[in-house]
Write an enzyme that holds these catalytic residues in place. Sequence first.
Site, PDB file in Angstrom:
ATOM      1  N   ASP A  13       0.767  -1.064   0.422  1.00 55.28           N
ATOM      2  CA  ASP A  13       0.003   0.124  -0.297  1.00 55.28           C
ATOM      3  C   ASP A  13       0.698   0.781   0.175  1.00 55.28           C
ATOM      4  OD1 ASP A  13      -2.278  -1.790  -0.033  1.00 55.28           O
ATOM      5  OD2 ASP A  13      -2.108  -1.384   2.009  1.00 55.28           O
ATOM      6  N   LYS A  16       1.555   1.961  -5.603  1.00 57.10           N
ATOM      7  CA  LYS A  16       3.021   1.317  -6.213  1.00 57.10           C
ATOM      8  C   LYS A  16       1.679   1.645  -7.670  1.00 57.10           C
ATOM      9  CE  LYS A  16       2.552  -2.104  -4.444  1.00 57.10           C
ATOM     10  NZ  LYS A  16       2.394  -2.146  -3.184  1.00 57.10           N
ATOM     11  N   GLY A  40      -4.162  -4.204  -4.138  1.00 61.90           N
ATOM     12  CA  GLY A  40      -5.744  -3.121  -3.859  1.00 61.90           C
ATOM     13  C   GLY A  40      -4.413  -1.500  -4.659  1.00 61.90           C
ATOM     14  N   GLN A 223       1.919  -6.157  -3.386  1.00 63.98           N
ATOM     15  CA  GLN A 223       2.560  -5.804  -1.549  1.00 63.98           C
ATOM     16  C   GLN A 223       3.723  -5.206  -1.514  1.00 63.98           C
ATOM     17  OE1 GLN A 223       1.239  -9.234  -3.814  1.00 63.98           O
ATOM     18  NE2 GLN A 223      -0.290  -8.570  -2.887  1.00 63.98           N
TER      19      GLN A 223
HETATM   20  P1  GDP Z   1      -0.291   0.229  -3.224  1.00 66.15           P
HETATM   21  O1  GDP Z   1      -1.098  -0.871  -2.735  1.00 66.15           O
HETATM   22  O2  GDP Z   1       0.888   0.861  -3.183  1.00 66.15           O
HETATM   23  O3  GDP Z   1      -0.956   0.822  -5.290  1.00 66.15           O
HETATM   24  O4  GDP Z   1      -1.490   1.458  -2.435  1.00 66.15           O
HETATM   25  P2  GDP Z   1      -2.505   1.373  -2.165  1.00 66.15           P
HETATM   26  O5  GDP Z   1      -3.561   2.486  -3.572  1.00 66.15           O
HETATM   27  O6  GDP Z   1      -3.695   0.645  -1.790  1.00 66.15           O
HETATM   28  O7  GDP Z   1      -2.552   2.603  -1.313  1.00 66.15           O
HETATM   29  C1  GDP Z   1      -1.998   3.947  -1.293  1.00 66.15           C
HETATM   30  C2  GDP Z   1      -2.766   5.354  -0.993  1.00 66.15           C
HETATM   31  O8  GDP Z   1      -2.509   6.452  -1.331  1.00 66.15           O
HETATM   32  C3  GDP Z   1      -4.846   5.066  -2.705  1.00 66.15           C
HETATM   33  O9  GDP Z   1      -5.974   5.540  -1.927  1.00 66.15           O
HETATM   34  C4  GDP Z   1      -3.884   6.188  -2.886  1.00 66.15           C
HETATM   35  O10 GDP Z   1      -5.151   6.619  -3.587  1.00 66.15           O
HETATM   36  C5  GDP Z   1      -3.393   7.404  -1.873  1.00 66.15           C
HETATM   37  N1  GDP Z   1      -2.446   7.918  -2.584  1.00 66.15           N
HETATM   38  C6  GDP Z   1      -1.188   7.498  -3.044  1.00 66.15           C
HETATM   39  N2  GDP Z   1      -0.569   8.579  -3.308  1.00 66.15           N
HETATM   40  C7  GDP Z   1      -0.461   9.222  -2.367  1.00 66.15           C
HETATM   41  C8  GDP Z   1      -0.201  10.911  -2.716  1.00 66.15           C
HETATM   42  O11 GDP Z   1       0.825  10.952  -2.653  1.00 66.15           O
HETATM   43  N3  GDP Z   1      -0.706  11.465  -1.272  1.00 66.15           N
HETATM   44  C9  GDP Z   1      -2.163  11.382  -0.425  1.00 66.15           C
HETATM   45  N4  GDP Z   1      -2.292  11.637   0.174  1.00 66.15           N
HETATM   46  N5  GDP Z   1      -2.297  10.095  -0.429  1.00 66.15           N
HETATM   47  C10 GDP Z   1      -2.248   9.595  -1.976  1.00 66.15           C
HETATM   48  P1  IMO Z   2      -1.195  -4.173  -2.871  1.00 66.60           P
HETATM   49  O1  IMO Z   2      -0.375  -4.753  -3.452  1.00 66.60           O
HETATM   50  C1  IMO Z   2      -1.442  -4.507   2.205  1.00 66.60           C
HETATM   51  C2  IMO Z   2      -0.498  -8.996   3.966  1.00 66.60           C
HETATM   52  C3  IMO Z   2      -2.328  -9.340   4.552  1.00 66.60           C
HETATM   53  C4  IMO Z   2      -1.831 -10.177   5.509  1.00 66.60           C
HETATM   54  C5  IMO Z   2      -0.733 -10.967   4.853  1.00 66.60           C
HETATM   55  C6  IMO Z   2      -0.742 -12.175   4.076  1.00 66.60           C
HETATM   56  O2  IMO Z   2      -2.038  -3.106  -2.291  1.00 66.60           O
HETATM   57  O3  IMO Z   2       0.312  -3.400  -1.598  1.00 66.60           O
HETATM   58  P2  IMO Z   2      -2.406 -12.457   2.446  1.00 66.60           P
HETATM   59  O4  IMO Z   2      -3.722 -12.718   1.099  1.00 66.60           O
HETATM   60  O5  IMO Z   2      -1.397 -11.562   0.794  1.00 66.60           O
HETATM   61  O6  IMO Z   2      -1.711 -13.910   2.036  1.00 66.60           O
HETATM   62  O7  IMO Z   2      -2.069 -12.204   3.422  1.00 66.60           O
HETATM   63  O8  IMO Z   2      -0.269  -9.743   3.804  1.00 66.60           O
HETATM   64  N1  IMO Z   2      -1.259  -8.062   1.841  1.00 66.60           N
HETATM   65  C7  IMO Z   2      -1.131  -6.470   1.876  1.00 66.60           C
HETATM   66  N2  IMO Z   2      -0.522  -5.638   2.602  1.00 66.60           N
HETATM   67  N3  IMO Z   2      -0.911  -4.544   0.810  1.00 66.60           N
HETATM   68  C8  IMO Z   2      -1.408  -5.462  -0.153  1.00 66.60           C
HETATM   69  O9  IMO Z   2      -1.727  -5.390  -1.386  1.00 66.60           O
HETATM   70  C9  IMO Z   2      -1.402  -6.275   0.435  1.00 66.60           C
HETATM   71  N4  IMO Z   2      -1.939  -8.308   0.726  1.00 66.60           N
HETATM   72  C10 IMO Z   2      -1.566  -9.130   0.872  1.00 66.60           C
HETATM   73  O10 IMO Z   2      -2.832  -8.320   5.500  1.00 66.60           O
HETATM   74  O11 IMO Z   2      -0.722  -9.470   6.562  1.00 66.60           O
HETATM   75 MG    MG Z   3      -3.285  -1.553  -1.639  1.00 63.57          MG
END
Ligand code: GDP
Ligand code: IMO
Ligand code: MG
Length: 421
Positions: A13, A16, A40, A223
């Site tokens: 999260d 990426k 996600g 991840q």
């Molecule tokens: P990913 O899984 O690594 O693609 O990250 P996620 O989308 O799960 O989580 C990142 C969250 O931060 C999302 O809600 C994005 O919309 C938000 N986000 C990404 N870059 C920025 C940033 O520079 N500033 C803020 N405020 N939010 C961001």
């Molecule tokens: P993105 O790509 C954050 C975490 C779960 C749990 C552990 C194992 O959005 O960054 P799993 O279902 O993979 O067997 O869960 O890994 N986890 C993540 N945490 N971002 C993710 O994906 C994750 N995918 C799995 O919360 O701790």
């Molecule tokens: Mg994510």
Amino acid sequence: MPATVIVGAQWGDEGKGKIVDLLARDSDLVCRYQGGPNAGHTIVVGDETYRIRQIPTGILRGKASAIGAGCVVDPAVLIAEIDELEARGIRTDGLVFVSGNAHLIMPWHVALDGARERRLGRLQIGTTRRGIGPAYADKATRIGIRVQDLVDPKILREKIELAAAEKNVWLERVYELGHFDADEVLTTLLEHAERIRPWIADTSLLVDRTLRDGRRVLFEGGQGTLLDLDHGTYPFVTSSSPIAAGAAVSFGIGPNRIDEVLGVAKAYVTRVGEGPFPSEIEGDAQARVRELGHEFGTVTGRERRCGWLDLVALRFAVRVNGITSLALTKLDVLSAFAEIPVCVRYLLPDGSETEEFPAHQSDFHHCRPVFETLRGWSEELGTNGLPAAAHDFVSFVERVLEAEVRLVGTGAARDRVLALR
Ligand code: GDP
Ligand code: IMO
Ligand code: MG
């Protein structure tokens, strides 16, 4: 650079998706290399928010999008995702490629993931319950069902019957749950197969040819480094290889084909699920960061645990991934703090201090963070340069890590990224 890996440098999260979306503009092929719908990846485009789970984020830019052998694919999720994108006006036709060697997440994997977590109780990992662990386990045990099995109904039937017979014993006798009917599972999967068949491709050849033609390939990690099965905080990890080398393994290319590794890290840290987290914020500030950063899981909606930036863990990520530059996201969230603690060392149980990530789990579980406090800023971060204190923050990170920060995230929207170089 012709071949660039975008890797999560923390516990997932990191943002990426947004960085992949940005770099995909100048790429020809975007490749997801591990994981499945546990991911996600959020991209905010005007009033629209896309939460990408299975398909590479490059699809939003109309780029060829490949899912590698190292991924696990939930057919229903993939099809629903494509249908949703199409319904929202995103063209996918002719752009989706799925490795025939990728493994399928079967309904019993999802059931077993949930059942195991429930059984573990307070020792649970906190998985996303999407069947990830059980699917990779079957792959390693060599009883997995692969994407290419979908095109051969006879083989598919045999494999489903074999797997269902075994899984039903586990589900009924060990976990006291209902069982799966092999015929029903086969019927559903054959329906999915009709949709997925045209997407099946030799993704190793696809990447090789694209690179030979002088075109650009982006590898999108799911991840993050600390969730890596081999190098992360085991057992609180996922079951695949998010580290950058995973891209070469998944797509069947030599590691020497990768030119650049861009690590994505938040300007602080979050973690969903259980497991040690040295820089986790104590007191009210944690809830404040969570609210300001909207730190709630994209897949499960769970609260993300929040910590201050951990440069010990980030130094480790630079090492194990071979990170050549960094994207530091969500710097805007720190604008609310007059002082910003940054973890620079760990205090180990024996009283010594270290800048290196502990190799032994007990040291990591029991270490305490040593913080240095940096000056905050109150200006809103725009797209024109950084206030002096924010610039100092970035320079501090670069100096400690001996790595260059190339991009800074200043907001959730697609265009809220500052290119520093
Ligand atoms: P990913 O899984 O690594 O693609 O990250 P996620 O989308 O799960 O989580 C990142 C969250 O931060 C999302 O809600 C994005 O919309 C938000 N986000 C990404 N870059 C920025 C940033 O520079 N500033 C803020 N405020 N939010 C961001
Ligand atoms: P993105 O790509 C954050 C975490 C779960 C749990 C552990 C194992 O959005 O960054 P799993 O279902 O993979 O067997 O869960 O890994 N986890 C993540 N945490 N971002 C993710 O994906 C994750 N995918 C799995 O919360 O701790
Ligand atoms: Mg994510």
